[in-house]
Design a protein around this motif. Structure first.
Motif, mmCIF file in Angstrom:
data_model
loop_
_atom_site.group_PDB
_atom_site.id
_atom_site.type_symbol
_atom_site.label_atom_id
_atom_site.label_comp_id
_atom_site.label_asym_id
_atom_site.label_seq_id
_atom_site.Cartn_x
_atom_site.Cartn_y
_atom_site.Cartn_z
ATOM 1 N N LEU A 250 4.916 -3.711 13.666
ATOM 2 C CA LEU A 250 5.850 -3.287 12.631
ATOM 3 C C LEU A 250 5.382 -3.752 11.259
ATOM 4 O O LEU A 250 5.473 -3.010 10.270
ATOM 5 N N HIS A 251 4.872 -4.959 11.185
ATOM 6 C CA HIS A 251 4.321 -5.477 9.936
ATOM 7 C C HIS A 251 3.216 -4.561 9.430
ATOM 8 O O HIS A 251 3.163 -4.233 8.232
ATOM 9 N N ALA A 252 2.333 -4.131 10.309
ATOM 10 C CA ALA A 252 1.224 -3.265 9.904
ATOM 11 C C ALA A 252 1.735 -1.946 9.332
ATOM 12 O O ALA A 252 1.197 -1.439 8.337
ATOM 13 N N LYS A 253 2.765 -1.371 9.925
ATOM 14 C CA LYS A 253 3.306 -0.103 9.420
ATOM 15 C C LYS A 253 3.983 -0.295 8.073
ATOM 16 O O LYS A 253 3.839 0.534 7.166
ATOM 17 N N ALA A 254 4.723 -1.393 7.922
ATOM 18 C CA ALA A 254 5.369 -1.667 6.645
ATOM 19 C C ALA A 254 4.325 -1.923 5.557
ATOM 20 O O ALA A 254 4.445 -1.412 4.421
ATOM 21 N N LEU A 255 3.286 -2.690 5.878
ATOM 22 C CA LEU A 255 2.251 -2.984 4.906
ATOM 23 C C LEU A 255 1.545 -1.710 4.457
ATOM 24 O O LEU A 255 1.267 -1.521 3.264
ATOM 25 N N ALA A 256 1.270 -0.808 5.373
ATOM 26 C CA ALA A 256 0.611 0.444 5.033
ATOM 27 C C ALA A 256 1.460 1.247 4.048
ATOM 28 O O ALA A 256 0.946 1.867 3.099
ATOM 29 N N GLU A 257 2.774 1.222 4.247
ATOM 30 C CA GLU A 257 3.648 1.970 3.333
ATOM 31 C C GLU A 257 3.712 1.328 1.961
ATOM 32 O O GLU A 257 3.686 2.021 0.934
ATOM 33 N N PHE A 258 3.771 0.010 1.918
ATOM 34 C CA PHE A 258 3.777 -0.669 0.617
ATOM 35 C C PHE A 258 2.454 -0.437 -0.126
ATOM 36 O O PHE A 258 2.440 -0.200 -1.338
ATOM 37 N N CYS A 259 1.345 -0.528 0.584
ATOM 38 C CA CYS A 259 0.040 -0.378 -0.046
ATOM 39 C C CYS A 259 -0.222 1.051 -0.518
ATOM 40 O O CYS A 259 -0.996 1.279 -1.454
ATOM 41 N N ALA A 260 0.441 2.012 0.109
ATOM 42 C CA ALA A 260 0.276 3.417 -0.271
ATOM 43 C C ALA A 260 1.177 3.824 -1.423
ATOM 44 O O ALA A 260 1.011 4.900 -2.002
ATOM 45 N N ALA A 261 2.114 2.948 -1.778
ATOM 46 C CA ALA A 261 3.093 3.309 -2.827
ATOM 47 C C ALA A 261 2.444 3.381 -4.199
ATOM 48 O O ALA A 261 1.480 2.700 -4.491
#
Length: 261
Positions: A250-261
């Motif tokens: 879940l951390h990896a998915k959240a991080l990917a979304e933050f980094c793509a923002a």
């Protein structure tokens, strides 16, 4: 000296004793009253903060006279490969307003690596601790994060100190996560980290923290099976100001979304 399991066990025992010494100070003032000062950064400080930090250092110094210290109230002292990070009352605003969402945070860093931590919420009735390789514990019970791996109707996210996050594009990324999860909360301070370590919630997001607020919780969460970084995916260090913590997938998915923002 290297951080062997035997040394870390001893240091952890001493850190718990130091947290106990702080608790005695804090409880006295919490019940009997105190004056409040406002620091230059407009945050409150009390005599309880200062005396609790002194009590912690007294215990730690007796056991480890050659170690260095970095305290919330007195700053950096000493020069050593071993650095104790101390926040005597994390959540002083709660302490001042007389509700029990505050804690004593004590961590040990060896050459920039956090190796043990104690998170003592005395008035809430919880103490969590961990050392590298030894698992994480809360009131004597083993901790384990949830198995959450995606944003679903069962996912619970908790936020705290998100003012900076609200000002940039990552706020929209967070909104997308919120729309896909089942529950949002703002437990904040020590509480949502303890809940995360117990598997009661699934993700913690913060954008305005100090390393002294979270250093012990890094070790506790990692030993409970969580991934713990800042919002850019960097490992926690002395300059860390944000948090993203949760089960690794879940951390990896959240991080990917933050980094793509």
């Amino acid at each position: 000296m290297n951080p062997t399991p035997e040394f870390l066990d001893r240091a952890l025992d001493v850190a718990r004793d130091a947290a106990g010494a702080a608790t005695q100070v804090i409880r006295r003032y919490y019940r009997d009253g105190f004056d409040v000062e406002i620091k230059a950064d407009e945050t409150p400080v009390t005599i309880a903060d200062r005396e609790a930090e002194a009590a912690i250092k007294h215990v730690l110094r007796a056991a480890f006279p050659d170690h260095a210290f970095y305290g919330e109230e007195e700053g950096r002292e000493g020069d050593s490969d071993w650095l104790w990070l101390i926040d005597p009352i994390d959540g002083t605003k709660s302490f001042v307003r007389r509700y029990p969402f505050f804690s004593t945070q004590i961590a040990l860093m060896h050459r920039d690596e956090l190796v043990l931590g104690v998170s003592s919420a005395s008035e809430y009735g919880e103490i969590a601790w961990a050392r590298r390789g030894g698992g994480a514990w809360l009131n004597g019970q083993r901790l384990q994060v949830s198995g959450a791996s995606d944003f679903t109707a069962q996912t619970a996210i908790s936020f705290g100190n998100v003012k900076t996050l609200s000002r940039d594009a990552r706020w929209t990324a967070l909104a997308r996560m919120v729309q896909r999860c089942g529950r949002t909360r703002g437990y904040g301070d020590f509480l949502h980290y303890h809940l995360l370590a117990r598997g009661c919630i699934d993700l913690v997001v913060e954008s305005d923290v100090n390393i002294l607020d979270i250093a012990p919780l890094v070790v506790i969460l990692r030993e409970a099976g969580a991934a713990f970084t800042d919002l850019d995916g960097n490992a926690p260090g002395l300059g860390t100001t944000s948090v993203l913590a949760g089960p690794p997938a879940l951390h990896a998915k959240a991080l990917a979304e933050f980094c793509a923002a």
